[in-house]
Structure formats: structure tokens, C-alpha cells
Design an enzyme around this catalytic site. Structure first.
Site, PDB file in Angstrom:
ATOM      1  N   ASN A  88       0.846  -1.198   0.000  1.00  0.00           N
ATOM      2  CA  ASN A  88       0.000   0.000   0.000  1.00  0.00           C
ATOM      3  C   ASN A  88       0.882   1.249   0.000  1.00  0.00           C
ATOM      4  O   ASN A  88       1.810   1.312  -0.802  1.00  0.00           O
ATOM      5  CB  ASN A  88      -1.057  -0.016   1.104  1.00  0.00           C
ATOM      6  CG  ASN A  88      -0.543  -0.093   2.517  1.00  0.00           C
ATOM      7  OD1 ASN A  88      -0.034  -1.128   2.951  1.00  0.00           O
ATOM      8  ND2 ASN A  88      -0.698   0.989   3.281  1.00  0.00           N
ATOM      9  N   ASP A  89       0.608   2.220   0.816  1.00  0.00           N
ATOM     10  CA  ASP A  89       1.136   3.583   0.700  1.00  0.00           C
ATOM     11  C   ASP A  89       2.599   3.663   0.264  1.00  0.00           C
ATOM     12  O   ASP A  89       3.468   3.023   0.866  1.00  0.00           O
ATOM     13  CB  ASP A  89       1.044   4.298   2.050  1.00  0.00           C
ATOM     14  CG  ASP A  89      -0.315   4.208   2.687  1.00  0.00           C
ATOM     15  OD1 ASP A  89      -1.162   3.463   2.187  1.00  0.00           O
ATOM     16  OD2 ASP A  89      -0.522   4.895   3.706  1.00  0.00           O
ATOM     17  N   PRO A  90       2.879   4.497  -0.757  1.00  0.00           N
ATOM     18  CA  PRO A  90       4.274   4.860  -1.017  1.00  0.00           C
ATOM     19  C   PRO A  90       4.757   5.779   0.095  1.00  0.00           C
ATOM     20  O   PRO A  90       4.105   6.762   0.431  1.00  0.00           O
ATOM     21  CB  PRO A  90       4.207   5.579  -2.360  1.00  0.00           C
ATOM     22  CG  PRO A  90       2.813   6.122  -2.440  1.00  0.00           C
ATOM     23  CD  PRO A  90       1.947   5.169  -1.679  1.00  0.00           C
ATOM     24  N   GLN A 122       4.622   0.532   2.034  1.00  0.00           N
ATOM     25  CA  GLN A 122       4.077  -0.380   3.024  1.00  0.00           C
ATOM     26  C   GLN A 122       3.885  -1.762   2.388  1.00  0.00           C
ATOM     27  O   GLN A 122       3.299  -1.890   1.311  1.00  0.00           O
ATOM     28  CB  GLN A 122       2.743   0.143   3.550  1.00  0.00           C
ATOM     29  CG  GLN A 122       2.809   1.535   4.168  1.00  0.00           C
ATOM     30  CD  GLN A 122       3.145   1.512   5.651  1.00  0.00           C
ATOM     31  OE1 GLN A 122       2.290   1.327   6.488  1.00  0.00           O
ATOM     32  NE2 GLN A 122       4.412   1.697   5.972  1.00  0.00           N
ATOM     33  N   SER A 153       3.147   4.867   7.820  1.00  0.00           N
ATOM     34  CA  SER A 153       3.656   5.772   6.793  1.00  0.00           C
ATOM     35  C   SER A 153       4.417   6.975   7.347  1.00  0.00           C
ATOM     36  O   SER A 153       4.279   7.345   8.512  1.00  0.00           O
ATOM     37  CB  SER A 153       2.499   6.270   5.926  1.00  0.00           C
ATOM     38  OG  SER A 153       1.914   5.203   5.229  1.00  0.00           O
TER      39      SER A 153
END
Length: 588
Positions: A64-66, A81, A125
Site C-alpha cells: 500500500n502507501d508509497p 508499506q 507511513s
């Protein structure tokens, strides 16, 4: 033709359509939803159907999230992630890959993973900052207990002489920032890249919520180690829920060059982007950063919240931008989650991709951002086909042959000689979201000027297709251009929770001056990223065709409006980038 048969309109009243749009969470599970019984379930075999060819994704498991992308000493770093053990959210570490061109990547060992008392329950993050002396530092959110109490930590490279910065250290003086009694400590996360003020203080903002008011908390520090909460908020907005993954950066008033986060002058605006946990969309405003009051004030042309501007009107979330000094540009990454089910993800053994990195700048109007795929993507273009001076009358379409339609890059310009046939914009749609209007007036509903566009990932007989198209309306004293990416007919799969939305956004163009609309679509097996009017409106769709796969996929240009459309089209087959996954962590 079967495609041109008028479909039945949705029977839902407008207020129910609006309710569905806002509260459907964009087909994405609520933030950090845990599936304890599934998060460590390793796939027996990884299914390749619907895996992308040139987008960034890991060979298996969940991403998921950069996080904290950065450029350092000639190398691009992408942290993101990643679940080491399964294809649903959980067991999250900061995976780490490096590249010299943003396209071809080498995976490394995870940079950050839960191991200390200040992040024992999670490493979530954050962002990267380059400190004076050319020293990179990462700020990230650590989870300290089973109640999801969140603190802000830092990590630094173990060896600055290593060109890939493979190993990172989490010093014992963490955490750097702990929530005080005025802050919801379980909604306190995602620190931004820091910027250095003229007063010598570093500042960061952290997303949170207070009584359904989304807030951007502001902290400052002289030495980057001892942080103090500023009394006022950087910004807030009522009834927007929790703000995740904030991003705050300057943009030039004129030109496409990027700026470092610390740049401050009279020739700039600032942008505040937040990811709304409630809707699972990305929203931003353009405005002014008052450095004396330490407050951000959106321009009166920018709206906070659900009716505001979005970076992408589709499946795009948790984006993070960075300044690239090597090409003097700002680049942004975003995460495109799956739109199928959790069970589907477990079965296929993977979930999530990163969208193609985009260059980002301020539109000459000063009212919105413009995004465009980074120029390096063009190196993957192979066989090219062209359509020149082709006319499409009402009900006509033409197949684009000679490329690989399931893995392609398409640029097309649509032109028309008159706007007289534009349909009137129904006043009852004023309070609807664009995607609701697109669902009512889909590509099969005949119009005046439009709908016209592309049928992507289409089966031969059009049992499946994902149309990306424009429709022009005549509103009060102006024309409104609707851009849609409609997944409702993208697959014959009828899973009960398969999410097949009609994503849409309006395009701010003056058609009275120039009767043309451009479209670029990046088609890659299960994703269609589209850029309208040179990147003024962007829409990403995730789709899962059952017939239109591999060599059985087709691509068409179409017109279903009474106004004749002329097209100029260039399309390329896209090759796969080089990704040496064997170089990285054994879990890959």
C-alpha cells in the site's frame, strides 16, 4: 450494434446516489482494517492473470502507501508499506526499492520494520527529508501498543557511503513526537517531508482528527530532534473526518519546474493535499502559506472537503510527492488498491500496485494542479500505430490494431467543429458528484457532443470493456466537460462485492476557444490510468476482465454523439521494465 443500445438509467434518487458515492469508501476497506486469520496466509501459487506489466508491484503479497520517496546521490528510493507474509493488510514493514530512472527497480531488504518498544506494533507511513550536509532522514509513525497509540519516530542510514542506503538505524532516543492530551493519539500519523523556515526552524505537519474536523497539526524544531507543537493548526476543515497522508509543498505560479519543500518566495503558491479516511479519495487545495502566522489559507477558488479538487478521481490513495533536483521537478506517487474482494486477493496471492509516477505542477490558471506521467515512461514504448484525420460519426467506432491492447500507452486528440449540439446540463445534477452523473449518462447513452473516447480492455464482441470518455454539456454561460472512466461493464465476473464504479471528474477547459480534448490512457491488464486535457483531470480504474485478457483484449475509439468527431491517435505497445526481484529480500 449491441454496444450502442441505450442502457436503462439508474432508478436511484439523486440523494441516494450521492449517499452511495460518499459512503462507499471508494471500494476500499477502511484504513488499516485487520484480517487476523488471513494476514499471514501465504499463497500456494501466485496467479498472473491481471498482474500488471509495467506498473510497480511486488511479485506477491500486499502493498500500500508509497512512503518517503526521495532522490539521493543519483538514486531514486521508493519506500512502501508491505506485508511480508500475506496479501491482505498486516505485518507491515517499509519495503525499499531503488532505481536510476523511476521505471526499472531493484528491491532491497526492508528499510524499517517493527523491532523496538516505540514501533513494536507497527511501522506506518511517513516521509523523507534531506538535511544539510546531504544527510537523509526518515520520519515515520510507530504503533506502540495494541490500542494503536501512535508516535512519530525517525530512522537514519547506517552507512552513507552505501549508494543504495540498504540498512537503516532507529536510534534509541525515539519517539521524537508524542501526542499531548489535546490530540487523538490513535489518529495521529503520517508526518510530512520537513521544510526549513527563514527563522531557522524545521517544520512538519501530521494528519489527525478532532470531533470529525480534519486537522493538519504543525510541529517545529531547531535541531530536528526536539519538536514543539505550534499552538495553531496549519489548517483544518469541518466534517471531513480523519486526515491521512498529508502533503504540503510549494509550486511556482508559472512554469512546470518543481521546488524544494523549503522554497519560499513571492512567485509561488502552496498546496495542501490530504487523504480522507471517510471517502478514500485524495483532495487538495491551492493557497497561501502565511509564514508569520504559521497558517495555510486556501484560495477562494479551492474548496475543502468532499466537493474539492482531487489529485485523481478514481482508485488512487495515500499519495506522496518529492522534489527531484536532478530534473528540477516535483514527482508524485500514488497507491491503487484492488477493487475485487479480500478472498480474491488471498487466492491470487497479491494485492495493490503503485501508479506510474507523475510530474506535477500548477496550471497557468493558478486554480489547480496538472499531472503527467514522468518522461522516463516513454522508454518502454515499442511498436507504434497511428490513426490520422479519422472521422467518427454517431454510433461509429474503429479498432486500434497492431499493438498489444492489454499493455499499451495511448494518446488521442478529439476535435469537433461545433458545440451547438451540446446537451443541456440538468440543474438537478448540481449537487451530485461527477461519478453519479457518469453513472446516469454512461457511454451507451447517446448524446450531442459526446460521449466519445476509448473502449479499453474490450472483448471482441464487447461483452466486457472499460470506456474512458468525454461528454460536453451546455450550462449557464459556459460548457461543462465530464470525463468518465466507467468500470461497470469491465468484467463478466459478478462477485457480490466486486467494486465496478463509474469514476468521473469535470475538466476545466475553454472549448469556445479550442474545440479539442486530449486523452492519454495507460492500459496495463488490470489498471487504466487516464489523463484528460493534458493532465488537468486524472482517473485511475482497477478492472478484472475475464475475456479481454492478454491477446484477447481489444482497443477501440468510439463516438456515440450526434456531433461528428475527428481523431488523431498514437498508440504504443509497452514493454516490461527490468525488475531484479531476486536481488532483494527472500520473502519477495
Amino acid at each position: 450494434m449491441e454496444y450502442l443500445k441505450k442502457s436503462s438509467l439508474w432508478a436511484l434518487p439523486a440523494f441516494l446516489l450521492c449517499f452511495f458515492t460518499v459512503f462507499s469508501n471508494n471500494g476500499v476497506n477502511a484504513s488499516h482494517k485487520v484480517f487476523p486469520e488471513l494476514q499471514s496466509t501465504s499463497p500456494i501459487d501466485v496467479e498472473n492473470v491481471h498482474r500488471t506489466g509495467y506498473h510497480f508491484q511486488s511479485p506477491k503479497n500486499w502493498i500500500n502507501d508509497p512512503n518517503g520517496p526521495m532522490y539521493y546521490n543519483g538514486v531514486y528510493h521508493l519506500f512502501y508499506q508491505y506485508n511480508l507474509y500475506g496479501s491482505v493488510w498486516g505485518n507491515i514493514v517499509w519495503a525499499h526499492s531503488v532505481s536510476t530512472d523511476l521505471i526499472n527497480w531493484i528491491p532491497l531488504e526492508p528499510a524499517i520494520y517493527p523491532s523496538k518498544v516505540f514501533d513494536k506494533y507497527g511501522t506506518w507511513s511517513g516521509s523523507a527529508t534531506i538535511l544539510p550536509g546531504n544527510k537523509p532522514i526518515i520520519l515515520y509513525t510507530g504503533i506502540v501498543d495494541s490500542n494503536k497509540t501512535q508516535v512519530q519516530n525517525y530512522a537514519i542510514p547506517a552507512d552513507l557511503s552505501d549508494p543504495f542506503l540498504r540498512k537503516w538505524i532507529k536510534p534509541d532516543n525515539n519517539p521524537l513526537i508524542v501526542a499531548d492530551v489535546t490530540i487523538n493519539k490513535t489518529q495521529f500519523r503520517d508526518p510530512t517531508t520537513a521544510w526549513l523556515g527563514q527563522d531557522g526552524y524545521w517544520r512538519i505537519t501530521i494528519g489527525s482528527v478532532w470531533e470529525n474536523k480534519g486537522i493538519a497539526l504543525l510541529y517545529k524544531s531547531k535541531d530536528f530532534m526536539r519538536w514543539t507543537k505550534v499552538k495553531n493548526l496549519l489548517h483544518s476543515a469541518n466534517n471531513t473526518g480523519n486526515w491521512e497522508c498529508p502533503d504540503f509543498f510549494p509550486v511556482l505560479l508559472h512554469g512546470t519546474k518543481g521546488l524544494d519543500a523549503s522554497y519560499n518566495s513571492t512567485n509561488i503558491k502552496h498546496v495542501l493535499k490530504v487523504s480522507l479516511d471517510v471517502t478514500r479519495f485524495e483532495y487538495y487545495t491551492v493557497g497561501t502559506y502565511d509564514t508569520k502566522k504559521d497558517m495555510y489559507i486556501p484560495d477562494n477558488t479551492s474548496v475543502d472537503g468532499w466537493k474539492g479538487l482531487r489529485l485523481d478521481y478514481g482508485n488512487y490513495y495515500a499519495s506522496k510527492s518529492f522534489y527531484d533536483p536532478s530534473k528540477n521537478r516535483r514527482v508524485i506517487w500514488g497507491w491503487a488498491n484492488e477493487s475485487d474482494t479480500v478472498d480474491d486477493d488471498v487466492r491470487k496471492g497479491w494485492a495493490g500496485i503503485q501508479t506510474i509516477p507523475r510530474k506535477l505542477w500548477l496550471d497557468p490558471s493558478g486554480k489547480q494542479l496538472v499531472q503527467w506521467p514522468v518522461e522516463e515512461l516513454d522508454t518502454l514504448r515499442e511498436k507504434k500505430v497511428q490513426l490520422k484525420h479519422r472521422k467518427l460519426n454517431k454510433g461509429e467506432m474503429i479498432e486500434v490494431k497492431g499493438i498489444t491492447p492489454a499493455q499499451a500507452d495511448v494518446e488521442v486528440t478529439f476535435s469537433f467543429s461545433s458545440l451547438d449540439k451540446a446537451e443541456p446540463f440538468d440543474p438537478s445534477w448540481t449537487d451530485l458528484y461527477a461519478q453519479d452523473v457518469c453513472a446516469i449518462k454512461d457511454s451507451t447513452v447517446q448524446g450531442g457532443v459526446g460521449p466519445f473516447g476509448l473502449l479499453t480492455l474490450a472483448s471482441e464482441k464487447l461483452e466486457e470493456y472499460t470506456p474512458v470518455f468525454f461528454r460536453v454539456y451546455k450550462a449557464l454561460n459556459k460548457y461543462k466537460v465530464l470525463m468518465c472512466s466507467d468500470a461497470s461493464r469491465s468484467t463478466l465476473e459478478n462477485g457480490k462485492t466486486m467494486y465496478k464504479p463509474s469514476f468521473a471528474g469535470y475538466v476545466d477547459v475553454d472549448l469556445a476557444k479550442n474545440k479539442k480534448l486530449s486523452l492519454r490512457s495507460l492500459i496495463d491488464h488490470s489498471v487504466v490510468e487516464s489523463f484528460g486535457a493534458g493532465g488537468k483531470t486524472c482517473i485511475t480504474s482497477r478492472v478484472y476482465p475475464t475475456l479481454a485478457i492478454y491477446d484477447n483484449a481489444h482497443l477501440f475509439a468510439f463516438n456515440n454523439g450526434t456531433e461528428t468527431i475527428k481523431i488523431e491517435l498514437n498508440a504504443w505497445s509497452m514493454s516490461r521494465p527490468k525488475m531484479n526481484w531476486s536481488f532483494g529480500h527472500s520473502s519477495y
